[in-house]
Design a protein around this motif. Structure first.
Motif, PDB file in Angstrom:
ATOM      1  N   PHE A  38      35.163  -8.545  -4.343  1.00 16.76           N
ATOM      2  CA  PHE A  38      34.733  -8.547  -5.745  1.00 16.76           C
ATOM      3  C   PHE A  38      34.167  -7.195  -6.177  1.00 16.76           C
ATOM      4  O   PHE A  38      34.128  -6.887  -7.367  1.00 16.76           O
ATOM      5  CB  PHE A  38      33.701  -9.649  -5.982  1.00 16.76           C
ATOM      6  CG  PHE A  38      34.274 -11.039  -5.930  1.00 16.76           C
ATOM      7  CD1 PHE A  38      35.192 -11.463  -6.881  1.00 16.76           C
ATOM      8  CD2 PHE A  38      33.908 -11.920  -4.929  1.00 16.76           C
ATOM      9  CE1 PHE A  38      35.725 -12.744  -6.838  1.00 16.76           C
ATOM     10  CE2 PHE A  38      34.423 -13.208  -4.878  1.00 16.76           C
ATOM     11  CZ  PHE A  38      35.342 -13.623  -5.836  1.00 16.76           C
ATOM     12  N   ARG A  75      42.912 -10.075 -17.274  1.00 13.34           N
ATOM     13  CA  ARG A  75      41.848  -9.915 -16.294  1.00 13.34           C
ATOM     14  C   ARG A  75      40.441 -10.157 -16.850  1.00 13.34           C
ATOM     15  O   ARG A  75      40.163  -9.954 -18.023  1.00 13.34           O
ATOM     16  CB  ARG A  75      41.912  -8.511 -15.694  1.00 13.34           C
ATOM     17  CG  ARG A  75      41.615  -7.387 -16.670  1.00 13.34           C
ATOM     18  CD  ARG A  75      41.804  -6.042 -15.997  1.00 13.34           C
ATOM     19  NE  ARG A  75      41.412  -4.940 -16.883  1.00 13.34           N
ATOM     20  CZ  ARG A  75      41.474  -3.658 -16.538  1.00 13.34           C
ATOM     21  NH1 ARG A  75      41.936  -3.316 -15.352  1.00 13.34           N
ATOM     22  NH2 ARG A  75      41.086  -2.715 -17.381  1.00 13.34           N
ATOM     23  N   PHE A  96      42.636 -12.578 -12.692  1.00 16.55           N
ATOM     24  CA  PHE A  96      42.132 -11.776 -11.588  1.00 16.55           C
ATOM     25  C   PHE A  96      42.202 -10.280 -11.874  1.00 16.55           C
ATOM     26  O   PHE A  96      43.199  -9.771 -12.389  1.00 16.55           O
ATOM     27  CB  PHE A  96      42.897 -12.099 -10.309  1.00 16.55           C
ATOM     28  CG  PHE A  96      42.392 -13.354  -9.630  1.00 16.55           C
ATOM     29  CD1 PHE A  96      42.140 -14.497 -10.371  1.00 16.55           C
ATOM     30  CD2 PHE A  96      42.167 -13.393  -8.271  1.00 16.55           C
ATOM     31  CE1 PHE A  96      41.660 -15.654  -9.774  1.00 16.55           C
ATOM     32  CE2 PHE A  96      41.685 -14.537  -7.661  1.00 16.55           C
ATOM     33  CZ  PHE A  96      41.432 -15.675  -8.408  1.00 16.55           C
ATOM     34  N   ALA A  97      41.122  -9.582 -11.493  1.00 17.47           N
ATOM     35  CA  ALA A  97      41.018  -8.138 -11.691  1.00 17.47           C
ATOM     36  C   ALA A  97      41.471  -7.354 -10.478  1.00 17.47           C
ATOM     37  O   ALA A  97      41.651  -6.136 -10.544  1.00 17.47           O
ATOM     38  CB  ALA A  97      39.577  -7.760 -12.043  1.00 17.47           C
ATOM     39  N   ASN A 138      36.922  -2.814  -6.949  1.00  7.87           N
ATOM     40  CA  ASN A 138      37.319  -2.013  -8.114  1.00  7.87           C
ATOM     41  C   ASN A 138      36.225  -1.033  -8.505  1.00  7.87           C
ATOM     42  O   ASN A 138      36.496   0.136  -8.834  1.00  7.87           O
ATOM     43  CB  ASN A 138      37.652  -2.918  -9.299  1.00  7.87           C
ATOM     44  CG  ASN A 138      38.964  -3.663  -9.126  1.00  7.87           C
ATOM     45  OD1 ASN A 138      39.638  -3.526  -8.123  1.00  7.87           O
ATOM     46  ND2 ASN A 138      39.320  -4.463 -10.107  1.00  7.87           N
ATOM     47  N   ASP A 198      35.753  -3.383 -13.121  1.00  4.06           N
ATOM     48  CA  ASP A 198      34.804  -4.080 -12.258  1.00  4.06           C
ATOM     49  C   ASP A 198      34.818  -5.579 -12.544  1.00  4.06           C
ATOM     50  O   ASP A 198      34.743  -6.003 -13.694  1.00  4.06           O
ATOM     51  CB  ASP A 198      33.394  -3.512 -12.482  1.00  4.06           C
ATOM     52  CG  ASP A 198      32.361  -4.098 -11.519  1.00  4.06           C
ATOM     53  OD1 ASP A 198      32.771  -4.660 -10.480  1.00  4.06           O
ATOM     54  OD2 ASP A 198      31.155  -3.992 -11.822  1.00  4.06           O
ATOM     55  N   TRP A 199      34.919  -6.364 -11.487  1.00  2.00           N
ATOM     56  CA  TRP A 199      34.753  -7.813 -11.644  1.00  2.00           C
ATOM     57  C   TRP A 199      33.370  -8.079 -12.237  1.00  2.00           C
ATOM     58  O   TRP A 199      32.377  -7.467 -11.813  1.00  2.00           O
ATOM     59  CB  TRP A 199      34.836  -8.502 -10.288  1.00  2.00           C
ATOM     60  CG  TRP A 199      36.213  -8.723  -9.747  1.00  2.00           C
ATOM     61  CD1 TRP A 199      36.955  -7.856  -9.013  1.00  2.00           C
ATOM     62  CD2 TRP A 199      36.991  -9.919  -9.851  1.00  2.00           C
ATOM     63  NE1 TRP A 199      38.153  -8.428  -8.654  1.00  2.00           N
ATOM     64  CE2 TRP A 199      38.201  -9.695  -9.146  1.00  2.00           C
ATOM     65  CE3 TRP A 199      36.784 -11.160 -10.457  1.00  2.00           C
ATOM     66  CZ2 TRP A 199      39.205 -10.666  -9.051  1.00  2.00           C
ATOM     67  CZ3 TRP A 199      37.774 -12.127 -10.356  1.00  2.00           C
ATOM     68  CH2 TRP A 199      38.969 -11.876  -9.666  1.00  2.00           C
ATOM     69  N   SER A 246      39.006  -5.568 -20.986  1.00  2.00           N
ATOM     70  CA  SER A 246      39.350  -6.815 -20.301  1.00  2.00           C
ATOM     71  C   SER A 246      39.574  -7.917 -21.329  1.00  2.00           C
ATOM     72  O   SER A 246      39.161  -7.811 -22.483  1.00  2.00           O
ATOM     73  CB  SER A 246      38.243  -7.217 -19.318  1.00  2.00           C
ATOM     74  OG  SER A 246      37.005  -7.393 -19.989  1.00  2.00           O
TER      75      SER A 246
END
Length: 567
Positions: A132, A505, A535-536, A135, A143-144, A513
């Motif tokens: 997680f 994402r 999902f990222a 990124n 970033d998640w 996003s």
């Protein structure tokens, strides 16, 4: 063209994520409509290949070559495609899509209630903060907006219902699940495990963690699920309900509440939007059999149609407000499309142990969690990979590749052959904007909806990783004592890992996003996307367990917001 029945929630898709959304909303007392584009499936009744031996089928469980060429040229590339489970794969001729010139993408699809949850390989692994946070650490992708602590209680929640068999190992980059008793490693795998772990303090060879019941709980038994019978015919469907699927578990749980309406053979064309309220009002559908269009309305819409299909719906849901796709003020909808890369590793002959065999047909192999770029940078590539594999003895079909004839030769095939072992890598793919899902400007499908157009290619990072996967697989087979080692590194076709992710994402910033930390559209707060589209990044673990955990988490948030009158 409107439908008078009022629902609290519309869920698009009835597979891995859609089944979970249905169960959770229904158990919270919400009147829930589940829309499935494919045909209805009844557990057991529609498992037409279950228990059939190869010699009971015309082509010995192979598909008629003419039929395969005409109707399943893409689906037949899947490792699981057989005559015994062909009814769970989509007809390619009837469901076209396009791919960028010079590129390949094999879209493997299940066209029925339950979706690909009937066909999946069932490997179930948690992600960790290593995944997680990737990124943010190296700057690829956004970033998640969540970390492992946010998802951990939801992993625990879904695991208790699903049933994950596995072993506790205390590996930080692969957190333990709540396990049912583990399926055992065989004698050769245990021998290799001892040798390799003695040489490498950063590696563990463990049994694959899979969604199979080995000791069903009372809740699982009440749903009619039983223990795994070690038949390893899982993609045909399991009347025991031993492996998790939407058909055997989540959808029956939702149905038992009396709050679910499930409508099959219904293609969702678009999400409907009211610019006055700035909310979605429902969805427009097309009956697959009659072509009739119908609008369904609800307070909340959950897209769980699968990564590519959910992107297609969002991209097609244009309006005066969203001219480039639904909730797409960021402009990133359809971008950062990803899959895992695989079909790389090595195989060798494992000497000895000719007096050893194993019981049944085990539905899993071993797993070696990621060990590259975990605590230190130790490769010429970013991110990492894990290994899946097995040690086994070939049965009588090996005779087709051997020279020989006569009674003695046929008699020799009654005994299993010598042991082999293989390591196959599954590697992470970096999120890159140039990998995209778009709609074709001219081509439409049989329902008049613009065809999906896919554009994906591997980067140099994945190619460098693949070299390390192969090199490391060879080294470990040598260290385990294998002979006649044969490396493989087949150019992977995107899509064939069947782990596609991205396009809508999650992220912290609405400018970069589509979704927030609760899988909720930044631009339209009553629409959620909880399948792989959200999902990222991909990590290197199989993603389905995380699909389920994030879906349950998103439903809990949405239901709370609805109860508070905010949605």
């Amino acid at each position: 063209m409107t439908e008078d029945v009022q629902f609290d929630v519309i869920i698009v898709g009835s597979g891995m994520s859609g089944g979970w959304a249905a169960k959770e909303f229904c158990e919270k007392g919400m009147k829930t409509l589940v829309l499935e584009r494919g045909r209805d499936v009844e557990a057991g009744v529609d498992y037409v290949g279950e228990n059939k031996a190869p010699w009971d089928m015309e082509f010995r469980d192979r598909v008629d070559p003419k039929l395969m060429k005409n109707d399943y040229p893409i689906q037949s590339e899947c490792y699981a495609f057989r005559e015994s489970d062909r009814n769970f794969f989509i007809n390619d001729r009837e469901n076209p899509y396009s791919v960028e010139d010079g590129k390949k993408f094999s879209w493997i699809r299940g066209d029925q209630v339950g979706g690909k949850s009937i066909l999946w390989a069932r490997h179930s692994y948690r992600w960790s903060d290593l995944d997680f946070g990737a990124n943010a650490k190296d700057g690829y992708g956004t970033d998640w907006p969540i970390r492992y602590a946010d998802v951990k209680p939801w992993y625990e929640y879904v695991e208790k219902f699903v049933g994950i068999s596995g072993s506790e190992e205390g590996i930080p980059q692969l957190p333990d699940s709540i396990f049912q008793p583990a399926i055992e490693l065989n004698s050769v795998e245990l021998d290799a495990k001892a040798k390799l772990e003695a040489l490498h303090d950063d590696r563990k060879l463990i049994i694959g963690r899979i969604a199979h019941l080995t000791k069903p709980t009372e809740e699982q038994l009440k749903l009619g699920r039983g223990s795994c019978q070690f038949r390893n015919q899982c993609q045909r469907g399991c009347s025991f309900g031993a492996y998790f699927s939407a058909v055997s578990a989540t959808l029956p749980a939702a149905s038992n509440t009396g709050n679910m309406t499930l409508v099959s053979d219904t293609v969702v064309e678009r999400v409907l939007y009211d610019p006055g309220t700035k909310k979605a009002t429902g969805v427009r559908t097309i009956n697959r059999k009659t072509g009739e269009k119908k609008d369904f309305t609800a307070k909340v819409v959950f897209l769980c149609a699968s990564t590519i299909a959910s992107n297609q719906i969002l991209l097609n849901s244009t309006s005066e407000t969203f001219q480039n796709g639904f909730a797409n003020s960021s402009g990133v909808l359809g971008k950062y499309f990803m899959d895992h890369h695989h079909q790389v590793g090595a195989r060798g002959q494992y000497p000895g142990f000719m007096d050893k065999y194993y019981f049944g047909r085990r539905p899993t192999g071993f797993y070696m969690p990621r060990f590259r770029n975990v605590n230190t940078k130790d490769g010429d590539f970013l991110r990492g990979y894990g290994f899946q594999g097995e040690a086994a003895r070939p049965s009588w079909p090996r005779g087709m590749d051997q020279k020989g004839y006569g009674a003695d030769f046929k008699h020799s095939l009654r005994e299993p052959g010598g042991w082999y072992m293989y390591f196959g890598g599954f590697g992470e793919m970096l999120p890159r904007a140039e990998n995209t899902i778009t709609l074709h400007p001219n081509k439409t499908d049989s329902y008049g909806i613009p065809q999906v157009h896919l554009n994906m290619s591997w980067s140099d990072n994945e190619r460098r990783m693949r070299k390390d996967i192969q090199k490391t697989a060879i080294e470990m087979l040598e260290q385990a004592g294998c002979q006649d080692i044969q490396p493989f590194n087949k150019e992977p076709t995107p899509g064939l890992a069947i782990h596609e992710m991205g396009g809508a994402r999650m992220g912290r910033d609405p400018k970069t996003s589509v979704l927030n930390a609760h899988n909720q559209c930044h631009d339209v707060d009553n629409v959620f996307v909880t399948d792989g589209a959200a999902f990222a990044s991909t990590a290197c673990q199989n993603p389905s367990l995380t699909f389920m955990a994030l879906t349950a988490r998103a439903v809990d948030y949405a239901a709370t917001q609805m109860q508070q009158g905010k949605l």
